[in-house]
Write a protein that holds these residues in place. Structure first.
Motif, PDB file in Angstrom:
ATOM      1  N   TYR A 127       0.851  -1.194   0.000  1.00  0.00           N
ATOM      2  CA  TYR A 127       0.000   0.000   0.000  1.00  0.00           C
ATOM      3  C   TYR A 127       0.889   1.247   0.000  1.00  0.00           C
ATOM      4  CZ  TYR A 127      -3.639  -3.272   1.525  1.00  0.00           C
ATOM      5  OH  TYR A 127      -4.516  -4.336   1.613  1.00  0.00           O
ATOM      6  N   GLY A 128       0.677   2.105  -0.974  1.00  0.00           N
ATOM      7  CA  GLY A 128       1.425   3.354  -1.040  1.00  0.00           C
ATOM      8  C   GLY A 128       0.566   4.517  -0.591  1.00  0.00           C
ATOM      9  N   LEU A 129       0.919   5.113   0.543  1.00  0.00           N
ATOM     10  CA  LEU A 129       0.179   6.282   1.028  1.00  0.00           C
ATOM     11  C   LEU A 129       0.892   7.540   0.550  1.00  0.00           C
ATOM     12  CD1 LEU A 129      -0.515   5.295   4.765  1.00  0.00           C
ATOM     13  CD2 LEU A 129      -1.681   4.519   2.682  1.00  0.00           C
ATOM     14  N   PRO A 130       0.273   8.300  -0.347  1.00  0.00           N
ATOM     15  CA  PRO A 130       0.890   9.582  -0.714  1.00  0.00           C
ATOM     16  C   PRO A 130       0.924  10.498   0.498  1.00  0.00           C
ATOM     17  CG  PRO A 130      -1.350   9.465  -1.543  1.00  0.00           C
ATOM     18  CD  PRO A 130      -1.041   8.109  -0.974  1.00  0.00           C
ATOM     19  N   PHE A 131       1.801  11.504   0.463  1.00  0.00           N
ATOM     20  CA  PHE A 131       1.814  12.466   1.558  1.00  0.00           C
ATOM     21  C   PHE A 131       0.428  13.071   1.706  1.00  0.00           C
ATOM     22  CE2 PHE A 131       2.148  16.983   2.791  1.00  0.00           C
ATOM     23  CZ  PHE A 131       2.506  16.786   4.116  1.00  0.00           C
ATOM     24  N   LEU A 132      -0.082  13.070   2.934  1.00  0.00           N
ATOM     25  CA  LEU A 132      -1.455  13.500   3.196  1.00  0.00           C
ATOM     26  C   LEU A 132      -1.459  14.870   3.857  1.00  0.00           C
ATOM     27  CD1 LEU A 132      -2.857  10.100   4.559  1.00  0.00           C
ATOM     28  CD2 LEU A 132      -3.033  11.016   2.240  1.00  0.00           C
ATOM     29  N   GLU A 133      -1.748  15.899   3.070  1.00  0.00           N
ATOM     30  CA  GLU A 133      -1.948  17.240   3.629  1.00  0.00           C
ATOM     31  C   GLU A 133      -3.292  17.224   4.353  1.00  0.00           C
ATOM     32  OE1 GLU A 133      -1.365  20.848   4.887  1.00  0.00           O
ATOM     33  OE2 GLU A 133       0.128  19.922   3.558  1.00  0.00           O
ATOM     34  N   PRO A 134      -3.313  17.416   5.674  1.00  0.00           N
ATOM     35  CA  PRO A 134      -4.536  17.151   6.443  1.00  0.00           C
ATOM     36  C   PRO A 134      -5.794  17.813   5.909  1.00  0.00           C
ATOM     37  CG  PRO A 134      -2.697  17.484   7.930  1.00  0.00           C
ATOM     38  CD  PRO A 134      -2.186  17.799   6.554  1.00  0.00           C
ATOM     39  N   GLU A 135      -5.742  19.103   5.616  1.00  0.00           N
ATOM     40  CA  GLU A 135      -6.955  19.810   5.209  1.00  0.00           C
ATOM     41  C   GLU A 135      -7.507  19.270   3.892  1.00  0.00           C
ATOM     42  OE1 GLU A 135     -10.146  21.999   5.635  1.00  0.00           O
ATOM     43  OE2 GLU A 135      -8.550  21.938   7.142  1.00  0.00           O
ATOM     44  N   VAL A 136      -6.598  18.881   2.993  1.00  0.00           N
ATOM     45  CA  VAL A 136      -7.028  18.339   1.700  1.00  0.00           C
ATOM     46  C   VAL A 136      -7.410  16.864   1.832  1.00  0.00           C
ATOM     47  CG1 VAL A 136      -6.303  17.861  -0.674  1.00  0.00           C
ATOM     48  CG2 VAL A 136      -5.574  19.983   0.459  1.00  0.00           C
ATOM     49  N   VAL A 145     -12.443  14.229  10.261  1.00  0.00           N
ATOM     50  CA  VAL A 145     -11.430  14.004  11.296  1.00  0.00           C
ATOM     51  C   VAL A 145     -10.721  15.312  11.586  1.00  0.00           C
ATOM     52  CG1 VAL A 145     -11.085  11.579  10.665  1.00  0.00           C
ATOM     53  CG2 VAL A 145      -9.697  13.353   9.569  1.00  0.00           C
ATOM     54  N   GLY A 146      -9.868  15.301  12.568  1.00  0.00           N
ATOM     55  CA  GLY A 146      -9.127  16.504  12.931  1.00  0.00           C
ATOM     56  C   GLY A 146      -8.143  16.920  11.859  1.00  0.00           C
ATOM     57  N   ARG A 147      -7.653  18.143  11.992  1.00  0.00           N
ATOM     58  CA  ARG A 147      -6.733  18.703  11.005  1.00  0.00           C
ATOM     59  C   ARG A 147      -5.289  18.446  11.411  1.00  0.00           C
ATOM     60  NH1 ARG A 147     -11.250  21.841  11.211  1.00  0.00           N
ATOM     61  NH2 ARG A 147     -12.088  22.621   9.220  1.00  0.00           N
ATOM     62  N   SER A 148      -4.902  17.189  11.508  1.00  0.00           N
ATOM     63  CA  SER A 148      -3.539  16.821  11.863  1.00  0.00           C
ATOM     64  C   SER A 148      -3.131  15.601  11.053  1.00  0.00           C
ATOM     65  CB  SER A 148      -3.427  16.515  13.357  1.00  0.00           C
ATOM     66  OG  SER A 148      -4.105  15.303  13.661  1.00  0.00           O
ATOM     67  N   HIS A 149      -1.829  15.383  10.953  1.00  0.00           N
ATOM     68  CA  HIS A 149      -1.343  14.198  10.252  1.00  0.00           C
ATOM     69  C   HIS A 149      -1.730  12.927  10.998  1.00  0.00           C
ATOM     70  CE1 HIS A 149       1.121  16.136   7.108  1.00  0.00           C
ATOM     71  NE2 HIS A 149       1.166  17.124   7.969  1.00  0.00           N
ATOM     72  N   GLN A 150      -1.737  12.996  12.306  1.00  0.00           N
ATOM     73  CA  GLN A 150      -2.177  11.847  13.104  1.00  0.00           C
ATOM     74  C   GLN A 150      -3.594  11.445  12.698  1.00  0.00           C
ATOM     75  OE1 GLN A 150      -0.538  10.259  15.778  1.00  0.00           O
ATOM     76  NE2 GLN A 150      -2.250   8.941  16.358  1.00  0.00           N
ATOM     77  N   ALA A 151      -4.487  12.413  12.556  1.00  0.00           N
ATOM     78  CA  ALA A 151      -5.885  12.110  12.252  1.00  0.00           C
ATOM     79  C   ALA A 151      -6.051  11.521  10.856  1.00  0.00           C
ATOM     80  CB  ALA A 151      -6.734  13.367  12.403  1.00  0.00           C
ATOM     81  N   VAL A 152      -5.432  12.163   9.843  1.00  0.00           N
ATOM     82  CA  VAL A 152      -5.656  11.676   8.476  1.00  0.00           C
ATOM     83  C   VAL A 152      -4.911  10.367   8.224  1.00  0.00           C
ATOM     84  CG1 VAL A 152      -6.214  13.934   7.520  1.00  0.00           C
ATOM     85  CG2 VAL A 152      -3.830  13.179   7.559  1.00  0.00           C
ATOM     86  N   LEU A 153      -3.741  10.194   8.830  1.00  0.00           N
ATOM     87  CA  LEU A 153      -3.042   8.920   8.660  1.00  0.00           C
ATOM     88  C   LEU A 153      -3.774   7.787   9.376  1.00  0.00           C
ATOM     89  CD1 LEU A 153       0.791   9.681   8.789  1.00  0.00           C
ATOM     90  CD2 LEU A 153      -0.424   8.401   7.033  1.00  0.00           C
TER      91      LEU A 153
END
Length: 382
Positions: A127-136, A145-153
Protein backbone atom coordinates in the motif's frame (compact mmCIF):
# COMPACT_ATOMS: atom_id res chain seq x y z
CA UNK A 1 10.14 -11.83 -1.21
CA UNK A 2 12.95 -9.32 -0.86
CA UNK A 3 12.29 -5.58 -0.84
CA UNK A 4 14.67 -2.63 -0.99
CA UNK A 5 13.38 0.25 1.17
CA UNK A 6 14.53 3.70 -0.01
CA UNK A 7 13.12 7.22 0.28
CA UNK A 8 13.84 10.93 -0.10
CA UNK A 9 15.69 10.83 -3.39
CA UNK A 10 15.08 14.59 -3.86
CA UNK A 11 16.09 14.45 -7.51
CA UNK A 12 17.00 17.98 -8.59
CA UNK A 13 18.18 19.20 -5.20
CA UNK A 14 21.18 21.50 -5.00
CA UNK A 15 23.73 22.12 -2.25
CA UNK A 16 24.09 25.84 -1.60
CA UNK A 17 23.33 26.50 -5.27
CA UNK A 18 25.56 23.71 -6.60
CA UNK A 19 23.85 21.21 -8.91
CA UNK A 20 23.87 17.63 -7.58
CA UNK A 21 22.22 15.80 -10.49
CA UNK A 22 25.40 13.96 -11.54
CA UNK A 23 26.02 12.75 -7.98
CA UNK A 24 22.36 11.79 -7.56
CA UNK A 25 22.29 9.78 -10.77
CA UNK A 26 25.47 7.96 -9.75
CA UNK A 27 24.08 6.94 -6.35
CA UNK A 28 20.57 6.08 -7.53
CA UNK A 29 21.80 4.13 -10.55
CA UNK A 30 23.94 2.16 -8.12
CA UNK A 31 20.73 0.82 -6.58
CA UNK A 32 20.41 -1.34 -9.70
CA UNK A 33 23.69 -3.03 -8.71
CA UNK A 34 22.21 -3.74 -5.26
CA UNK A 35 19.11 -5.20 -6.93
CA UNK A 36 21.24 -7.60 -8.96
CA UNK A 37 23.69 -8.52 -6.20
CA UNK A 38 21.01 -9.08 -3.55
CA UNK A 39 18.29 -10.46 -5.85
CA UNK A 40 15.82 -7.78 -4.87
CA UNK A 41 12.24 -8.28 -6.06
CA UNK A 42 10.76 -4.86 -5.24
CA UNK A 43 12.23 -1.36 -4.79
CA UNK A 44 10.19 0.94 -2.54
CA UNK A 45 10.53 4.75 -2.69
CA UNK A 46 8.68 6.32 0.26
CA UNK A 47 8.17 9.88 -0.94
CA UNK A 48 10.10 12.98 -1.96
CA UNK A 49 11.07 11.48 -5.29
CA UNK A 50 11.76 14.97 -6.62
CA UNK A 51 12.92 17.99 -4.64
CA UNK A 52 10.23 20.29 -5.96
CA UNK A 53 6.67 20.09 -7.18
CA UNK A 54 7.66 21.20 -10.69
CA UNK A 55 10.96 19.42 -11.42
CA UNK A 56 13.34 20.54 -14.14
CA UNK A 57 13.61 18.67 -17.43
CA UNK A 58 17.07 17.45 -16.37
CA UNK A 59 15.65 16.07 -13.11
CA UNK A 60 12.90 14.16 -14.91
CA UNK A 61 15.56 12.75 -17.23
CA UNK A 62 17.55 11.43 -14.27
CA UNK A 63 14.48 9.78 -12.78
CA UNK A 64 13.58 8.21 -16.13
CA UNK A 65 17.03 6.68 -16.50
CA UNK A 66 17.19 5.47 -12.90
CA UNK A 67 13.79 3.76 -13.08
CA UNK A 68 14.75 2.14 -16.38
CA UNK A 69 17.92 0.73 -14.81
CA UNK A 70 16.01 -0.64 -11.83
CA UNK A 71 13.53 -2.37 -14.13
CA UNK A 72 16.35 -3.73 -16.31
CA UNK A 73 17.93 -5.16 -13.15
CA UNK A 74 14.72 -7.12 -12.54
CA UNK A 75 12.94 -5.19 -9.78
CA UNK A 76 9.36 -4.01 -9.61
CA UNK A 77 9.22 -0.40 -8.36
CA UNK A 78 6.59 1.11 -6.06
CA UNK A 79 6.87 4.82 -5.28
CA UNK A 80 4.74 7.46 -3.59
CA UNK A 81 4.86 11.27 -3.50
CA UNK A 82 6.17 13.13 -0.46
CA UNK A 83 5.64 16.70 0.69
CA UNK A 84 8.17 17.98 -1.88
CA UNK A 85 6.38 16.30 -4.80
CA UNK A 86 3.26 17.19 -6.70
CA UNK A 87 1.12 14.05 -6.41
CA UNK A 88 -0.80 14.88 -9.59
CA UNK A 89 2.31 15.46 -11.66
CA UNK A 90 4.13 12.44 -10.28
CA UNK A 91 1.04 10.32 -10.90
CA UNK A 92 0.77 11.27 -14.57
CA UNK A 93 0.60 8.16 -16.79
CA UNK A 94 0.70 5.92 -13.71
CA UNK A 95 -1.57 3.41 -15.47
CA UNK A 96 0.85 3.05 -18.34
CA UNK A 97 3.86 2.89 -16.01
CA UNK A 98 2.22 0.12 -14.00
CA UNK A 99 2.16 -2.05 -17.12
CA UNK A 100 5.95 -1.73 -17.25
CA UNK A 101 6.38 -2.61 -13.57
CA UNK A 102 6.68 0.90 -12.10
CA UNK A 103 3.75 1.55 -9.75
CA UNK A 104 3.16 5.20 -8.78
CA UNK A 105 0.67 5.33 -5.91
CA UNK A 106 -0.28 8.99 -5.90
CA UNK A 107 -4.08 8.93 -5.46
CA UNK A 108 -5.36 9.57 -1.94
CA UNK A 109 -8.88 8.14 -2.60
CA UNK A 110 -7.26 4.92 -3.92
CA UNK A 111 -4.69 4.47 -1.15
CA UNK A 112 -6.38 1.25 0.02
CA UNK A 113 -5.89 -0.36 -3.40
CA UNK A 114 -2.59 -2.22 -3.06
CA UNK A 115 -0.02 -3.31 -5.57
CA UNK A 116 -0.48 -7.08 -5.37
CA UNK A 117 2.67 -9.14 -5.75
CA UNK A 118 3.05 -12.91 -5.49
CA UNK A 119 5.85 -15.22 -4.33
CA UNK A 120 5.98 -18.87 -3.34
CA UNK A 121 4.18 -18.10 -0.07
CA UNK A 122 1.25 -16.24 -1.63
CA UNK A 123 0.26 -12.59 -1.92
CA UNK A 124 2.09 -9.50 -0.71
CA UNK A 125 -0.09 -6.38 -0.61
CA UNK A 126 1.94 -3.15 -0.95
CA UNK A 127 0.00 0.00 0.00
CA UNK A 128 1.43 3.35 -1.04
CA UNK A 129 0.18 6.28 1.03
CA UNK A 130 0.89 9.58 -0.71
CA UNK A 131 1.81 12.47 1.56
CA UNK A 132 -1.46 13.50 3.20
CA UNK A 133 -1.95 17.24 3.63
CA UNK A 134 -4.54 17.15 6.44
CA UNK A 135 -6.96 19.81 5.21
CA UNK A 136 -7.03 18.34 1.70
CA UNK A 137 -6.78 14.66 2.61
CA UNK A 138 -9.70 14.60 5.00
CA UNK A 139 -12.00 15.72 2.18
CA UNK A 140 -10.45 13.30 -0.31
CA UNK A 141 -10.94 10.46 2.18
CA UNK A 142 -14.49 11.57 2.88
CA UNK A 143 -14.03 11.57 6.65
CA UNK A 144 -14.67 14.20 9.32
CA UNK A 145 -11.43 14.00 11.30
CA UNK A 146 -9.13 16.50 12.93
CA UNK A 147 -6.73 18.70 11.00
CA UNK A 148 -3.54 16.82 11.86
CA UNK A 149 -1.34 14.20 10.25
CA UNK A 150 -2.18 11.85 13.10
CA UNK A 151 -5.89 12.11 12.25
CA UNK A 152 -5.66 11.68 8.48
CA UNK A 153 -3.04 8.92 8.66
CA UNK A 154 -5.19 7.08 11.20
CA UNK A 155 -8.13 7.30 8.79
CA UNK A 156 -5.93 6.12 5.92
CA UNK A 157 -4.63 3.15 7.90
CA UNK A 158 -8.16 2.17 8.88
CA UNK A 159 -8.92 1.85 5.19
CA UNK A 160 -5.76 -0.21 4.66
CA UNK A 161 -6.64 -2.57 7.51
CA UNK A 162 -10.21 -2.90 6.20
CA UNK A 163 -8.87 -3.95 2.81
CA UNK A 164 -6.47 -6.42 4.43
CA UNK A 165 -9.38 -8.03 6.25
CA UNK A 166 -10.58 -9.34 2.91
CA UNK A 167 -7.13 -10.68 2.00
CA UNK A 168 -6.60 -13.47 4.54
CA UNK A 169 -3.05 -14.75 4.54
CA UNK A 170 -1.64 -11.81 2.58
CA UNK A 171 1.48 -10.19 3.97
CA UNK A 172 1.40 -6.41 4.01
CA UNK A 173 3.75 -3.48 3.41
CA UNK A 174 2.92 0.22 3.75
CA UNK A 175 4.86 3.17 2.34
CA UNK A 176 4.24 6.42 4.23
CA UNK A 177 5.81 9.88 4.28
CA UNK A 178 5.46 11.31 7.78
CA UNK A 179 7.27 12.44 10.93
CA UNK A 180 6.68 9.54 13.29
CA UNK A 181 7.31 10.05 17.00
CA UNK A 182 10.72 8.79 18.07
CA UNK A 183 12.40 9.69 14.80
CA UNK A 184 15.47 11.94 14.81
CA UNK A 185 15.42 14.74 12.22
CA UNK A 186 18.35 16.23 10.31
CA UNK A 187 18.69 19.86 9.26
CA UNK A 188 17.94 19.21 5.57
CA UNK A 189 14.28 18.21 5.84
CA UNK A 190 11.52 20.67 5.07
CA UNK A 191 9.04 20.89 7.94
CA UNK A 192 5.75 19.18 7.17
CA UNK A 193 3.80 21.46 9.48
CA UNK A 194 4.26 24.03 12.22
CA UNK A 195 4.02 23.48 15.96
CA UNK A 196 4.10 19.71 16.27
CA UNK A 197 0.80 18.77 14.63
CA UNK A 198 2.91 16.85 12.11
CA UNK A 199 3.92 14.22 14.68
CA UNK A 200 2.36 10.80 14.24
CA UNK A 201 2.33 8.04 16.85
CA UNK A 202 3.91 4.71 15.82
CA UNK A 203 0.74 2.82 16.81
CA UNK A 204 -1.04 4.39 13.80
CA UNK A 205 0.69 1.75 11.67
CA UNK A 206 -0.28 -1.30 13.74
CA UNK A 207 -1.50 -4.32 11.85
CA UNK A 208 0.95 -4.52 8.93
CA UNK A 209 4.14 -6.54 8.52
CA UNK A 210 6.48 -3.71 7.47
CA UNK A 211 6.24 0.09 7.24
CA UNK A 212 8.67 1.83 4.87
CA UNK A 213 8.87 5.40 6.14
CA UNK A 214 10.12 8.50 4.36
CA UNK A 215 10.72 12.15 5.34
CA UNK A 216 13.57 11.97 7.86
CA UNK A 217 16.97 11.89 6.16
CA UNK A 218 18.81 9.85 8.78
CA UNK A 219 18.46 6.02 8.54
CA UNK A 220 16.88 4.79 11.76
CA UNK A 221 14.82 2.04 13.36
CA UNK A 222 11.77 2.92 15.44
CA UNK A 223 10.67 -0.70 15.83
CA UNK A 224 11.83 -3.80 13.91
CA UNK A 225 8.96 -3.33 11.45
CA UNK A 226 8.89 0.51 11.40
CA UNK A 227 11.94 2.18 9.84
CA UNK A 228 13.28 5.19 7.99
CA UNK A 229 15.75 4.48 5.21
CA UNK A 230 16.92 8.09 5.10
CA UNK A 231 18.07 9.98 2.02
CA UNK A 232 20.58 8.29 -0.32
CA UNK A 233 22.88 11.33 -0.10
CA UNK A 234 23.75 14.01 2.41
CA UNK A 235 21.85 17.17 1.53
CA UNK A 236 23.30 19.51 4.16
CA UNK A 237 26.60 19.95 5.95
CA UNK A 238 24.82 18.89 9.14
CA UNK A 239 24.74 15.41 7.59
CA UNK A 240 28.49 15.34 6.89
CA UNK A 241 29.91 11.99 7.94
CA UNK A 242 26.56 10.17 8.05
CA UNK A 243 26.63 6.67 6.59
CA UNK A 244 23.80 6.60 4.08
CA UNK A 245 22.11 3.26 3.50
CA UNK A 246 19.00 1.41 2.37
CA UNK A 247 17.14 -1.45 4.03
CA UNK A 248 16.91 -4.96 2.61
CA UNK A 249 13.62 -6.39 3.87
CA UNK A 250 12.85 -10.11 3.66
CA UNK A 251 9.31 -11.47 3.93
CA UNK A 252 8.66 -15.17 4.46
CA UNK A 253 5.45 -17.15 4.91
CA UNK A 254 4.90 -15.68 8.38
CA UNK A 255 5.55 -12.03 7.51
CA UNK A 256 8.68 -10.02 8.36
CA UNK A 257 11.68 -12.35 8.48
CA UNK A 258 14.77 -10.12 8.40
CA UNK A 259 15.96 -6.55 7.81
CA UNK A 260 19.53 -5.47 7.20
CA UNK A 261 21.24 -2.31 6.05
CA UNK A 262 23.22 -1.94 2.84
CA UNK A 263 25.58 1.01 2.75
CA UNK A 264 25.56 3.37 -0.24
CA UNK A 265 28.57 4.88 -2.01
CA UNK A 266 29.41 8.55 -1.51
CA UNK A 267 30.18 10.23 -4.85
CA UNK A 268 31.59 13.33 -3.12
CA UNK A 269 31.97 13.67 0.63
CA UNK A 270 31.08 16.76 2.68
CA UNK A 271 33.54 18.45 5.03
CA UNK A 272 33.27 21.44 7.36
CA UNK A 273 36.60 23.25 7.83
CA UNK A 274 37.08 25.73 10.67
CA UNK A 275 40.04 28.05 11.11
CA UNK A 276 41.74 31.18 9.85
CA UNK A 277 41.88 31.50 6.09
CA UNK A 278 45.67 31.27 5.95
CA UNK A 279 45.61 28.03 7.95
CA UNK A 280 43.00 26.45 5.70
CA UNK A 281 44.96 27.38 2.60
CA UNK A 282 48.34 26.14 3.89
CA UNK A 283 47.69 23.23 6.28
CA UNK A 284 48.76 19.98 4.55
CA UNK A 285 46.36 17.96 6.71
CA UNK A 286 43.49 19.24 4.53
CA UNK A 287 44.91 17.67 1.37
CA UNK A 288 42.58 14.68 1.78
CA UNK A 289 39.45 16.85 1.57
CA UNK A 290 40.45 19.01 -1.39
CA UNK A 291 37.96 17.18 -3.63
CA UNK A 292 35.12 17.25 -1.08
CA UNK A 293 32.14 19.60 -0.96
CA UNK A 294 33.48 22.09 1.59
CA UNK A 295 31.88 24.52 4.00
CA UNK A 296 34.40 27.01 5.34
CA UNK A 297 33.99 28.60 8.77
CA UNK A 298 36.55 31.38 9.07
CA UNK A 299 37.74 32.52 12.49
CA UNK A 300 39.95 35.41 11.36
CA UNK A 301 39.67 38.44 13.61
CA UNK A 302 39.29 40.63 10.51
CA UNK A 303 37.15 39.53 7.59
CA UNK A 304 39.59 38.44 4.84
CA UNK A 305 39.43 39.87 1.35
CA UNK A 306 37.85 37.65 -1.34
CA UNK A 307 37.79 34.53 0.87
CA UNK A 308 35.55 32.34 -1.32
CA UNK A 309 37.72 32.72 -4.42
CA UNK A 310 40.84 32.00 -2.42
CA UNK A 311 39.33 28.93 -0.78
CA UNK A 312 38.10 27.61 -4.11
CA UNK A 313 41.63 27.84 -5.48
CA UNK A 314 42.50 24.99 -3.12
CA UNK A 315 39.04 23.46 -2.55
CA UNK A 316 37.29 23.78 -5.94
CA UNK A 317 34.04 22.40 -4.51
CA UNK A 318 33.79 24.88 -1.65
CA UNK A 319 30.12 25.88 -1.79
CA UNK A 320 29.49 27.62 1.53
CA UNK A 321 31.32 30.15 3.64
CA UNK A 322 30.66 31.91 6.93
CA UNK A 323 32.76 34.28 9.00
CA UNK A 324 32.83 33.50 12.71
CA UNK A 325 35.64 35.81 13.74
CA UNK A 326 35.45 37.99 16.84
CA UNK A 327 34.67 41.00 14.65
CA UNK A 328 31.43 39.32 13.51
CA UNK A 329 29.92 39.42 17.01
CA UNK A 330 27.51 42.27 17.82
CA UNK A 331 26.04 43.42 21.10
CA UNK A 332 22.66 41.84 20.29
CA UNK A 333 21.10 45.08 19.05
CA UNK A 334 19.69 45.37 15.56
CA UNK A 335 21.69 47.35 13.02
CA UNK A 336 18.96 50.04 13.01
CA UNK A 337 19.17 50.43 16.79
CA UNK A 338 22.95 50.68 16.71
CA UNK A 339 22.85 53.37 14.00
CA UNK A 340 20.11 55.51 15.54
CA UNK A 341 21.26 59.08 16.25
CA UNK A 342 24.57 58.80 14.39
CA UNK A 343 25.80 61.02 11.60
CA UNK A 344 26.14 59.78 8.03
CA UNK A 345 29.90 59.57 8.46
CA UNK A 346 29.55 57.54 11.64
CA UNK A 347 27.07 55.20 9.93
CA UNK A 348 29.43 54.71 6.98
CA UNK A 349 32.35 54.05 9.32
CA UNK A 350 30.30 51.56 11.32
CA UNK A 351 29.32 49.77 8.10
CA UNK A 352 33.02 49.36 7.25
CA UNK A 353 33.66 47.95 10.72
CA UNK A 354 30.64 45.63 10.48
CA UNK A 355 31.71 44.20 7.11
CA UNK A 356 35.46 44.08 7.60
CA UNK A 357 35.78 43.54 11.34
CA UNK A 358 37.85 46.69 11.94
CA UNK A 359 36.90 50.32 11.61
CA UNK A 360 37.97 52.69 8.86
CA UNK A 361 41.49 54.14 9.09
CA UNK A 362 41.95 57.93 9.30
CA UNK A 363 42.65 58.17 5.57
CA UNK A 364 39.57 56.06 4.82
CA UNK A 365 37.50 58.26 7.13
CA UNK A 366 38.66 61.27 5.14
CA UNK A 367 37.68 59.64 1.84
CA UNK A 368 34.26 58.72 3.24
CA UNK A 369 33.77 62.28 4.46
CA UNK A 370 34.63 63.73 1.06
CA UNK A 371 32.29 61.29 -0.71
CA UNK A 372 29.42 62.15 1.62
CA UNK A 373 30.01 65.87 1.09
CA UNK A 374 29.76 65.40 -2.68
CA UNK A 375 26.55 63.39 -2.26
CA UNK A 376 25.05 66.07 -0.03
CA UNK A 377 25.93 68.78 -2.54
CA UNK A 378 24.44 66.79 -5.44
CA UNK A 379 21.29 66.15 -3.46
CA UNK A 380 20.89 69.83 -2.61
CA UNK A 381 21.29 70.79 -6.28
CA UNK A 382 18.35 68.62 -7.44
Amino acid sequence: MRLLHTSDWHVGRSLHGTDLLAEQEAVLSGLADVVRAERVDVVLVAGDVYDRAVPSADATGVLDRVLSRLRAAGATVVLTPGNHDSARRLGFASGLLAVSGVHVRASTPALDEPVLLVDEHGEVAVYGLPFLEPEVARHQLGVDVGRSHQAVLSAAMERVRSDLYFRPGARSVVLAHAFVGGGEPSDSERDIAVGGVDLVGPSVFDGVDYVALGHLHRPQTLTPRLRYSGSPMAYSFGEAGQQKSVWLVDLDAGGLADVRAVGLPVPRELSVLTGELGELLADPSYTAVEDHFVSGRLTDGVRPADPMRRLQARFPHCVHLEWAGTGSVTDGLSYTDRMRGRSDLEVAGEFVRHVRGVGASPSEQELLGRALTVLDRDEAAR
